[in-house]
Scaffold this active site. Structure first.
Site, PDB file in Angstrom:
ATOM      1  N   ARG A  91       2.231   1.848 -17.214  1.00 44.06           N
ATOM      2  CA  ARG A  91       3.764   1.011 -17.457  1.00 44.06           C
ATOM      3  C   ARG A  91       3.763   0.875 -18.988  1.00 44.06           C
ATOM      4  NH1 ARG A  91       4.514  -3.553 -12.770  1.00 44.06           N
ATOM      5  NH2 ARG A  91       5.854  -2.049 -11.531  1.00 44.06           N
TER       6      ARG A  91
ATOM      7  N   LYS B  96       4.134  -7.628  -1.034  1.00 45.82           N
ATOM      8  CA  LYS B  96       5.267  -8.323  -1.277  1.00 45.82           C
ATOM      9  C   LYS B  96       6.162  -8.253   0.083  1.00 45.82           C
ATOM     10  CE  LYS B  96       5.163  -8.019  -6.281  1.00 45.82           C
ATOM     11  NZ  LYS B  96       5.715  -7.394  -7.503  1.00 45.82           N
TER      12      LYS B  96
HETATM   13  N1  ADP Z   1      -3.590  -6.209   4.317  1.00 44.10           N
HETATM   14  C1  ADP Z   1      -3.361  -6.390   3.094  1.00 44.10           C
HETATM   15  N2  ADP Z   1      -3.640  -7.964   2.888  1.00 44.10           N
HETATM   16  C2  ADP Z   1      -3.648  -8.458   1.778  1.00 44.10           C
HETATM   17  N3  ADP Z   1      -2.980  -7.754   0.540  1.00 44.10           N
HETATM   18  C3  ADP Z   1      -2.871  -6.411   0.750  1.00 44.10           C
HETATM   19  C4  ADP Z   1      -2.854  -5.929   2.034  1.00 44.10           C
HETATM   20  N4  ADP Z   1      -2.589  -4.533   1.929  1.00 44.10           N
HETATM   21  C5  ADP Z   1      -2.265  -4.431   0.400  1.00 44.10           C
HETATM   22  N5  ADP Z   1      -2.511  -5.528  -0.003  1.00 44.10           N
HETATM   23  C6  ADP Z   1      -2.352  -5.949  -1.529  1.00 44.10           C
HETATM   24  O1  ADP Z   1      -0.826  -5.621  -1.753  1.00 44.10           O
HETATM   25  C7  ADP Z   1      -0.926  -5.345  -3.266  1.00 44.10           C
HETATM   26  C8  ADP Z   1       0.377  -4.385  -3.698  1.00 44.10           C
HETATM   27  O2  ADP Z   1       1.439  -4.888  -3.134  1.00 44.10           O
HETATM   28  P1  ADP Z   1       3.013  -4.707  -3.754  1.00 44.10           P
HETATM   29  O3  ADP Z   1       2.834  -5.276  -5.112  1.00 44.10           O
HETATM   30  O4  ADP Z   1       3.940  -4.997  -2.736  1.00 44.10           O
HETATM   31  O5  ADP Z   1       2.946  -3.063  -4.188  1.00 44.10           O
HETATM   32  P2  ADP Z   1       3.170  -2.354  -5.329  1.00 44.10           P
HETATM   33  O6  ADP Z   1       2.602  -3.091  -6.670  1.00 44.10           O
HETATM   34  O7  ADP Z   1       2.770  -1.007  -5.165  1.00 44.10           O
HETATM   35  O8  ADP Z   1       4.648  -2.335  -5.398  1.00 44.10           O
HETATM   36  C9  ADP Z   1      -2.320  -5.208  -3.847  1.00 44.10           C
HETATM   37  O9  ADP Z   1      -2.715  -6.139  -4.783  1.00 44.10           O
HETATM   38  C10 ADP Z   1      -3.195  -4.786  -2.252  1.00 44.10           C
HETATM   39  O10 ADP Z   1      -4.269  -5.635  -2.633  1.00 44.10           O
HETATM   40  O1  X15 Z   2       5.416  -5.033 -10.259  1.00 44.61           O
HETATM   41  C1  X15 Z   2       6.631  -5.085 -10.113  1.00 44.61           C
HETATM   42  O2  X15 Z   2       7.316  -4.959  -9.241  1.00 44.61           O
HETATM   43  P1  X15 Z   2       6.630  -3.900  -8.007  1.00 44.61           P
HETATM   44  O3  X15 Z   2       5.324  -4.741  -7.406  1.00 44.61           O
HETATM   45  O4  X15 Z   2       7.518  -4.039  -7.057  1.00 44.61           O
HETATM   46  O5  X15 Z   2       6.325  -2.706  -8.669  1.00 44.61           O
HETATM   47  C2  X15 Z   2       7.523  -5.430 -11.597  1.00 44.61           C
HETATM   48  O6  X15 Z   2       6.996  -5.902 -12.425  1.00 44.61           O
HETATM   49  C3  X15 Z   2       8.455  -6.738 -10.995  1.00 44.61           C
HETATM   50  O7  X15 Z   2       7.628  -7.997 -10.863  1.00 44.61           O
HETATM   51  P2  X15 Z   2       8.194  -8.976  -9.828  1.00 44.61           P
HETATM   52  O8  X15 Z   2       8.181  -8.420  -8.310  1.00 44.61           O
HETATM   53  O9  X15 Z   2       7.111 -10.409  -9.904  1.00 44.61           O
HETATM   54  O10 X15 Z   2       9.634  -9.419 -10.380  1.00 44.61           O
END
Ligand code: ADP
Ligand code: X15
Length: 394
Positions: free
Chosen positions: A37, A198
């Site tokens: 990033r 998330k």
């Molecule tokens: N089954 C699970 N239980 C807890 N955490 C998880 C699980 N699967 C994935 N994760 C966590 O999800 C996080 C990423 O989620 P998210 O922020 O939604 O994805 P991204 O950053 O790719 O958008 C990682 O830190 C990973 O450890």
């Molecule tokens: O990591 C981010 O989003 P993403 O995990 O959906 O890629 C962005 O920096 C936004 O962060 P936020 O979901 O805490 O607003």
């Protein structure tokens, strides 16, 4: 895109506030685990430096609760940027305080400052107008290049645009152009893969995707809300209790629309949320009490791989498990491999998913690795991102 860009405005000698998404993952030693990033923001920053702007960078990092917390300081980012730019990036000790303002006021043409994590103030996420005005008061022009945070209407991503001429940077331009092109008339079958943690952020998106995709694959932490909605025991796996009904409706909608909807068949579960916890593979309808799903299991990797084979377009957002930990990375590796070998147009979104793909060495096999997870999903849904909508039209 019809928004003004940094090239449409005279930045020479001007103070320019640039919102970046420096929300990068860190390893257990506090080192930046994946600087993608930051690297992706360099083109805009270099352009501004070369055109003699006084550059004031800002970003959030993680989700601190509206107060100073050294764990979420942007200081390591300033250090990384200084090396990458070959010039000092002056790190402020605060966001809108004495330190940030005095550095901003003394910047010479072509110099760069990074102010502290904007989320050290609650007003940031509340999009408080007074806070936005304070941020804006340090500059004469606003540039948004934080694609990963463009789906948030926060003070530094949207609020400041009410007080300054506002344009977008090269990263936002690139993301919109590449993804817009691939998604306008997607090559079919169109497969979306969602995982990560998330859940509440992304579960709403899934329902909207049903009218767009042919196959929807759910893994990672996201899956357990769906498995529970089907009546399966999920032990201590992460789950959004208040989204169970939505999960049910989503699965019904998928069926009505003829969308293939795949959930994990089996899972690698752990006793505790720890990298070296005791683990085993269990079927999805049999997760024992006191165990948590931390990765998809081997049968699931096979079934997801089969569904990805032959896809025309793949959009993937969120790892299939806790892929930062070797013991629970197999699912994410398997899916990355399947996407890389599918020959499909592939768009990977999200900080953690992107980091996993890069770390595993599959990055150059993907069509586009977006710096936004939630942002790329909302873009894919066809929603207007507030951090882009607020910028000046050409
Ligand atoms: N089954 C699970 N239980 C807890 N955490 C998880 C699980 N699967 C994935 N994760 C966590 O999800 C996080 C990423 O989620 P998210 O922020 O939604 O994805 P991204 O950053 O790719 O958008 C990682 O830190 C990973 O450890
Ligand atoms: O990591 C981010 O989003 P993403 O995990 O959906 O890629 C962005 O920096 C936004 O962060 P936020 O979901 O805490 O607003």
């Amino acid at each position: 895109m019809n928004k003004k860009t940094v090239e449409d405005i005279d930045v020479s000698g001007k103070k320019v506030l640039v919102r970046c998404d420096f929300n990068v993952p860190f390893d257990e030693n506090g080192n930046i685990a994946d600087p993608k990033r930051i690297n992706e923001a360099l083109k805009t920053i270099k352009y501004l430096v070369d055109h003699k702007a006084k550059v004031i960078l800002c970003s959030h990092l993680g989700r601190p609760k509206g107060e100073f917390n050294p764990k979420y300081s942007l200081a390591p980012v300033a250090e990384y940027l200084s090396k990458a730019l070959g010039q000092e990036v002056k790190m402020a000790k605060d966001v809108i305080g004495e330190s940030a303002k005095s550095i901003a006021a003394s910047l010479q043409d072509g110099e760069v400052e990074l102010i502290e994590n904007v989320r050290f103030h609650n007003e940031e996420t509340k999009n408080n107008p007074d806070f936005a005005k304070e941020l804006a008061s340090m500059a004469e022009i606003y540039v948004n290049d934080a694609f990963g945070t463009a789906h948030r209407a926060h003070a530094s991503t949207e609020g400041v645009s009410h007080y300054l001429p506002s344009v977008c940077g090269y990263l936002i331009q690139k993301e919109i152009t590449v993804m817009g092109g691939a998604l306008q008339d997607p090559k079919r079958p169109f497969v979306a893969i969602l995982g990560g943690a998330k859940v509440s952020d992304k579960i709403g998106v899934i329902d909207n995707l049903i009218s767009k995709v042919d196959t929807l694959i759910i893994g990672g932490g996201m899956a357990y809300t769906f498995l529970k909605a089907l009546g399966h025991p999920i032990g201590t796996s992460i789950c959004e209790e208040d989204k169970l009904e939505l999960a049910k409706t989503t699965m019904e909608n998928a069926e009505k629309n003829g969308v293939k909807f795949l959930l994990p068949l089996d899972n690698k579960v752990g006793k505790e949320y720890k990298p070296d916890t005791e683990s085993m593979a269990v079927p999805s309808d049999d997760i024992p009490d006191g165990w948590m799903g931390l990765d998809i299991g081997p049968k699931t990797i096979e079934s997801f791989t089969e569904a990805i084979k032959g896809a025309g377009t793949v959009v993937w957002n969120g790892p299939m498990g806790v892929s930062e930990w070797e013991n629970f990375a197999a699912g994410t590796i398997g899916v990355a491999k399947a996407v890389a070998e599918s020959g499909a147009i592939s768009i990977i979104g999200g900080g953690d998913s992107a980091a996993a793909v890069e770390k595993l060495g599959f990055a150059d096999k993907m069509t586009h690795i977006s710096t936004g997870g939630g942002a790329s999903l909302e873009f894919l849904e066809g929603l207007e991102l507030p951090g882009i909508a607020c910028l000046n039209e050409k």
